[in-house]
Design an enzyme around this catalytic site. Structure first.
Site, short mmCIF file in Angstrom:
data_model
loop_
_atom_site.label_atom_id
_atom_site.label_comp_id
_atom_site.label_asym_id
_atom_site.label_seq_id
_atom_site.Cartn_x
_atom_site.Cartn_y
_atom_site.Cartn_z
N GLU A 83 6.07 -20.95 -20.53
CA GLU A 83 6.09 -19.57 -20.01
C GLU A 83 7.39 -18.89 -20.41
O GLU A 83 7.41 -17.71 -20.75
CB GLU A 83 5.92 -19.60 -18.49
CG GLU A 83 6.20 -18.29 -17.78
CD GLU A 83 5.38 -17.11 -18.28
OE1 GLU A 83 4.43 -17.28 -19.05
OE2 GLU A 83 5.74 -15.97 -17.93
N CYS B 68 0.87 -1.19 0.00
CA CYS B 68 0.00 0.00 0.00
C CYS B 68 0.90 1.23 0.00
O CYS B 68 2.08 1.16 0.25
CB CYS B 68 -0.88 0.01 1.24
SG CYS B 68 -1.87 -1.46 1.41
N GLU C 7 7.29 -11.91 -25.86
CA GLU C 7 6.46 -10.70 -25.68
C GLU C 7 7.28 -9.46 -25.35
O GLU C 7 6.78 -8.36 -25.51
CB GLU C 7 5.39 -10.93 -24.62
CG GLU C 7 5.90 -11.16 -23.22
CD GLU C 7 4.74 -11.30 -22.22
OE1 GLU C 7 3.70 -10.65 -22.40
OE2 GLU C 7 4.89 -12.06 -21.26
N HIS D 157 10.28 -34.97 -34.75
CA HIS D 157 9.13 -35.29 -35.63
C HIS D 157 8.78 -34.11 -36.52
O HIS D 157 7.62 -33.90 -36.86
CB HIS D 157 7.93 -35.69 -34.76
CG HIS D 157 8.21 -36.91 -33.95
ND1 HIS D 157 8.25 -38.17 -34.49
CD2 HIS D 157 8.52 -37.05 -32.64
CE1 HIS D 157 8.55 -39.04 -33.55
NE2 HIS D 157 8.73 -38.40 -32.41
N TRP E 62 -3.75 -1.60 -1.38
CA TRP E 62 -3.71 -2.84 -2.16
C TRP E 62 -4.24 -3.91 -1.21
O TRP E 62 -3.55 -4.34 -0.29
CB TRP E 62 -2.28 -3.17 -2.59
CG TRP E 62 -2.26 -4.41 -3.42
CD1 TRP E 62 -2.04 -5.68 -3.00
CD2 TRP E 62 -2.53 -4.51 -4.80
NE1 TRP E 62 -2.14 -6.57 -4.03
CE2 TRP E 62 -2.44 -5.88 -5.16
CE3 TRP E 62 -2.84 -3.60 -5.79
CZ2 TRP E 62 -2.65 -6.34 -6.45
CZ3 TRP E 62 -3.05 -4.06 -7.09
CH2 TRP E 62 -2.95 -5.40 -7.40
N LYS F 56 7.56 -15.28 -22.35
CA LYS F 56 8.31 -14.12 -21.81
C LYS F 56 9.25 -13.56 -22.85
O LYS F 56 9.31 -12.37 -23.09
CB LYS F 56 9.11 -14.53 -20.57
CG LYS F 56 8.36 -14.56 -19.27
CD LYS F 56 8.10 -13.23 -18.63
CE LYS F 56 6.69 -12.70 -18.75
NZ LYS F 56 5.55 -13.50 -18.83
N ASN G 102 0.66 -0.22 6.27
CA ASN G 102 1.14 -1.00 5.13
C ASN G 102 1.77 -2.25 5.71
O ASN G 102 2.66 -2.17 6.56
CB ASN G 102 2.18 -0.19 4.33
CG ASN G 102 2.74 -1.00 3.16
OD1 ASN G 102 2.10 -1.95 2.71
ND2 ASN G 102 3.92 -0.65 2.69
C1 AGP Z 1 1.79 -12.11 -19.29
O1 AGP Z 1 3.18 -11.87 -19.43
C2 AGP Z 1 1.01 -11.54 -20.43
N1 AGP Z 1 1.12 -10.14 -20.40
C3 AGP Z 1 -0.40 -12.09 -20.59
O2 AGP Z 1 -0.24 -13.32 -21.20
C4 AGP Z 1 -1.27 -12.28 -19.32
O3 AGP Z 1 -0.74 -13.31 -18.55
C5 AGP Z 1 -2.68 -12.70 -19.79
O4 AGP Z 1 -3.22 -11.64 -20.54
C6 AGP Z 1 -3.61 -13.04 -18.64
O5 AGP Z 1 -3.81 -11.91 -17.84
P1 AGP Z 1 -4.51 -12.11 -16.40
O6 AGP Z 1 -3.60 -12.97 -15.61
O7 AGP Z 1 -4.63 -10.72 -15.83
O8 AGP Z 1 -5.84 -12.76 -16.63
#
Ligand code: AGP
Length: 605
Positions: free
Chosen positions: A478, A2, A485, A501, A75, A482, A99
């Site tokens: 994941e 917070c 994106e 394959h 928060w 990462k 906090n």
């Molecule tokens: C995460 O790095 C992305 N920005 C994105 O995939 C995110 O995880 C997804 O949009 C889901 O968001 P949420 O967890 O807020 O539902």
């Protein structure tokens, strides 16, 4: 996490507090409030659910002339998002903001019989009642006594109604900084709210009592002896202060992971075993489920893939992970025997919300794992387990992913105890290893030299592959997202045994392959897949447990994980993959926190 601020001086406190809260809003933004104490000891309290702008509108509609006050932007951790749960909280002579997390607030409520005095669901209001109960005219003595009773983390700013013009503060773990400037004395959660007021500040030492007045700031140790603050000079601008000195929010949030992991796990352990009944989640929800469906998008969905891997292994229950945007238009095979787990950091992702609604229509009971208190998905689920990651500002999710995993591991352990696939002792060992993950993440963060070497092999590539088997495959998904994106390198996660394959046709000289080989029982098989890509010119970055033996010609760069058990390698490995993506994006000079085409919460289809 917070945002808190206090001011005592010669100017109108209302404006100073509201401006400061807007600077602190990145720390939490589900509700906000201020309390003002005028020279006659008259208290004015204004608090609202919503952003600081909502509070500002209410305050400016009824301005108050007072030169001392405290402000808070929340928060939510304990208690939903509402006006009554917003801070400040008052009880008798006491009004305070907080906090942190008071871990023993239920015990205090019972021990002192506060239940009838409470109007909110918060741990903070219990602290206000405790201080009022202990107060007999001496604020210093009251705070010292309270510090002996309170368990947990706190930074308090407190008004005693019969001490106008003064703010009393005390902290343990949660941050507080203070400064005395020309216009008066200031205290806040972090520098963001002080920078405009003074370039000289100090960190409030733990376990000291600080007294703010218009003319001075005094510090006293627990014995009442005066303590001189260690003055520091601000060399940040406002934005870098919000990042706590890190160059990007993403790196700050990566480094917050050990603490937020513990904040998410510890409040749910009772005698070393997970229990969710205090959060209104009955065991019968788990006892009746015969299969599990997980609904989510993006990173949250990939957390679900890890959840599937460990749940099926430990519970021997079928677990299906659905991409929410696909599920919502499907004709799902769910019924009342299905437990649906919905994962979302924001709690507002429209595809996930639609999938949740469809699951409920099918008669499945729903449990949400959400980071934002009071969000739509949290409110529409039958049950909700909140993660305590604090606000996640960077678009690329990191700490939210880590705490989503932690909750999935805790759920797995609870179900395993109820279904007797775990003995109580096995349950305690499991949660000990889970808690120990915060230190394995810390070790990875403290020594990222190997990761930085790997960046050199990745940053110029157009394509990269993440390969693994079993749990390694689940969290390689994941890792690929990462990197994609935030560095815009096309990355694909592949089951290591599947490469030959077809996909291996894409491997050429220098193609980066990030190979996850942390699972002992299939380690040799993964290594043989690594040899296949190495033989075709791949630049191999091998991520393995520190003790795992391989020939040095199998990889170009090796990143060791400081972890023993296969089941828990995902935590340090996830931190490695986050850092790899972060440093690659930064090395390419890209906008790490706000990657192109993306938004933090996808609230449109
Ligand atoms: C995460 O790095 C992305 N920005 C994105 O995939 C995110 O995880 C997804 O949009 C889901 O968001 P949420 O967890 O807020 O539902």
């Amino acid at each position: 996490m917070c945002g808190i601020i206090g001011y005592s001086g010669s100017f109108s406190a209302q404006k100073i507090l509201l401006d400061g809260l807007e600077q602190l809003e990145y720390r939490g933004y589900d509700s906000a409030g201020i309390a003002l104490l005028d020279e006659d000891g008259k208290l004015y309290l204004q608090k609202k659910a919503g952003m600081v702008s909502v509070l500002r509108e209410a305050c400016e509609a009824a301005p108050v002339e007072a030169r001392c006050g405290i402000g808070h932007t929340r928060w939510a951790t304990h208690g939903g998002v509402s006006d009554v749960n917003a801070h400040p909280h008052s009880c008798g002579q006491i009004t305070l903001i907080h906090n942190g997390i008071i871990e023993n607030y239920h015990e205090i409520t019972a021990a002192f019989g506060f239940a009838d005095r409470l109007r909110s669901e918060t741990d903070t209001e219990v602290a206000a009642c405790l201080l009022d109960h202990l107060y007999h005219g001496d604020p210093f003595e009251t705070l010292v006594k309270a510090a002996d009773i309170l368990v947990g983390s706190y930074a308090f700013c407190i008004l005693f109604q019969d001490h106008p013009g003064k703010i009393f503060c005390i902290r343990r773990v949660s941050p507080l900084v203070a400064a005395h400037g020309e216009t008066g004395s200031f205290v806040a959660s972090d520098l963001t709210a002080l920078i405009a007021r003074s370039r000289s500040y100090f960190v409030v030492p733990e376990a000291t009592v600080m007294v703010l007045s218009a003319g001075e700031i005094s510090l006293f140790d627990q014995n009442g002896h005066s303590v001189a603050p260690e003055l520091l000079t601000v060399d940040w601008d406002v934005e870098s202060a919000q990042k706590g000195g890190y160059p990007h929010f993403m790196l700050k949030e990566i480094h917050e992971q050990p603490d937020v992991l513990e904040n998410t796990i510890r409040p749910r352990l009772f005698g070393g075993l997970p229990d969710f009944r205090e959060e209104g989640i009955p065991d019968e929800l788990f006892e009746k489920c015969e299969n599990i469906t997980i609904l989510a998008c993006g990173t949250a969905m990939y957390a679900g893939m890890v959840g599937k891997a460990i749940m099926e292994q430990i519970l021997r229950l079928p677990v299906t992970v659905h991409i929410a945007s696909e599920f919502r238009y499907d004709t799902p095979l769910l019924d009342e025997k299905t437990l649906t787990i919905v994962i979302s950091q924001s709690g507002e992702t429209i595809d996930t919300l639609a999938a949740l609604r469809l699951a409920r229509e099918c008669g499945s009971r729903t449990l949400a794992i959400v980071n934002v208190k009071g969000s739509t998905i949290a409110r529409e689920s039958d049950y909700v387990l909140y993660t305590h990651a604090g606000p996640e500002i960077a678009v690329a999710s990191t700490k939210a992913y880590m705490v989503q995993l932690a909750v999935l591991y805790l759920l797995t352990c609870r179900l395993a105890l109820l279904k007797e696939t775990f003995t109580r002792q096995e349950g305690r060992c499991f949660t000990e290893e889970l808690l120990a993950s915060s230190s394995s993440i810390r070790q990875v963060l403290q020594d990222d030299r190997a990761v930085k070497r790997a960046v050199k092999a990745v940053k110029r590539a157009e394509n990269a592959f993440f390969i693994g088997r079993g749990l390694d495959y689940a969290f390689s998904l994941e890792g690929a997202l990462k990197l994609k994106e935030i560095s815009y390198i096309h990355a694909e996660a592949y089951a290591a045994g599947e490469l030959k394959h077809g996909t291996i046709a894409l491997i050429e000289e220098g193609t980066p392959v990030i190979a996850l080989a942390t699972q002992e029982k299939i380690f040799a098989k993964t290594v043989s897949n690594v040899r296949e890509v190495k033989a075709r010119g791949a630049a191999v970055i091998l991520i393995a447990k520190a003790g795992a033996k391989t020939d040095p010609d199998v990889y170009d760069i090796r990143i060791d994980l400081p972890v023993e058990q296969d089941m828990f390698t995902v935590f340090p490995a996830a931190a490695v993959l986050q850092l790899l993506a972060y440093y690659t994006s930064d090395a390419k000079g890209l906008n790490v926190d706000k990657p192109r085409n993306l938004a933090k919460s996808v609230t449109v289809e």
